[in-house]
Write an enzyme that holds these catalytic residues in place. Structure first.
Site, PDB file in Angstrom:
ATOM      1  N   SER A   1       5.247  -4.670  23.224  1.00 55.70           N
ATOM      2  CA  SER A   1       5.925  -4.393  24.483  1.00 55.70           C
ATOM      3  C   SER A   1       4.911  -3.852  25.466  1.00 55.70           C
ATOM      4  CB  SER A   1       7.018  -3.333  24.252  1.00 55.70           C
ATOM      5  OG  SER A   1       7.417  -2.762  25.478  1.00 55.70           O
TER       6      SER A   1
ATOM      7  N   HIS B   1       3.928 -12.261  25.166  1.00 62.65           N
ATOM      8  CA  HIS B   1       4.027 -13.139  26.342  1.00 62.65           C
ATOM      9  C   HIS B   1       3.142 -14.370  26.183  1.00 62.65           C
ATOM     10  CE1 HIS B   1       4.718  -9.089  28.402  1.00 62.65           C
ATOM     11  NE2 HIS B   1       5.805  -9.759  28.725  1.00 62.65           N
TER      12      HIS B   1
END
Ligand code: PAF
Length: 275
Positions: free
Chosen positions: A181, A33
């Site tokens: 993740s 991210h």
């Protein structure tokens, strides 16, 4: 960095920016991210991030309740990464009483994840469209790890004439190859050790493809054997599809994409690699 929980407050602050990149997230941020945030900032001058675990994209037996959440940590990471605006709504802000509209995503959304997780992409399309309407970015950044999600977003953005450029960024991996993740923290130590097998299976398929193998059965067989050997037999799908249609072809075209969805204990892992 400014943080907002309501749509009205976010919209007021948004008026202060001529151009904005946008990274939609479900929080519990990792380096994948943060890479998107840094790239969005570099390419647009300013970046907005949303943190929202979207209930409408989870099925009744999926991990909505146990999805990891830590907004304080997320905000500290976003500040360091240079985020300008953060939108952190509660579910009733995006889905107030009486909410009754969903976007029905079709085409690529009907394949693979669409079959394993009925309604998932409709939930994604609905929330991403709402977020685009609220944030009004010039560009939005998504990770290639969710390859099918990227294709679905590109499709509905084109179909609904949404004026946002979709930028897809490479998969961020741990040093042992496991795709980053938010769900990885929920792996048991034993399954965390097995999890890089997804990347190794994809590499094996890519090697076969490079050596000239085009038979989809053979490539899929190699994916399965690698996963089973590594102690990950709970395979939802291990397949090779056309990267444009997400449909399987008996003999692979040059834009073949290998995709995996595997359960490692309670955690469902996905990964993919263009062959
Ligand atoms: O990829 C995700 O984290 C989510 O599907 C998204 C795009 C933030 C929509 O909830």
């Amino acid at each position: 960095m400014q943080v907002f929980e309501t749509i009205a407050a976010f919209r007021t602050a948004r008026k202060g920016y001529a151009a904005l990149g946008f990274v939609p997230t479900m929080g519990f941020l990792h380096e994948g991210h943060l890479g998107l945030v840094r790239r969005a900032k570099a390419e647009n001058g300013a970046v907005a991030v949303s943190i929202f675990v979207n209930p409408t994209q989870f099925g009744p037996n999926e991990d909505y309740a146990s999805y990891p959440r830590d907004p304080d940590r997320d905000l500290a990471l976003l500040k360091d990464a240079g985020a300008d605006l953060v939108f952190l709504p509660t579910p009733d802000v995006l889905y107030p009483p009486g909410f009754a509209t969903r976007i029905e995503a079709g085409g690529v959304a009907d394949e693979l994840e669409g079959q394993s997780r009925p309604g998932h992409f409709s939930g994604v399309a609905t929330v991403v469209t709402k977020l685009f309407n609220i944030v009004q970015p010039q560009r939005a950044y998504f990770g290639q790890k969710d390859a099918q999600q990227c294709a679905v977003v590109r499709r509905f953005v084109a179909d609904l004439d949404i004026p946002v450029e979709i930028v897809v960024c490479d998969i961020a991996r741990e040093t042992d190859g496991l795709a980053r993740s938010s769900r990885n923290v929920r792996l048991t130590p034993e399954n965390r050790q097995k999890a890089p097998a997804l990347y190794e299976a994809l590499q094996e398929a890519a090697r076969l493809f490079r050596s000239g193998e085009r038979n989809t059965d053979v490539l899929e067989g190699a994916l399965r054997v690698s996963l089973i050997k590594a102690g990950l037999p709970d395979i939802d799908y291990a397949t090779v599809v056309n990267a444009d249609t997400f449909r399987r072809e008996g003999s692979c075209s040059e834009n073949a994409l290998a995709l995996l969805a595997v359960k490692a204990g309670a955690v469902r892992l996905i990964d993919n690699m263009p062959l």
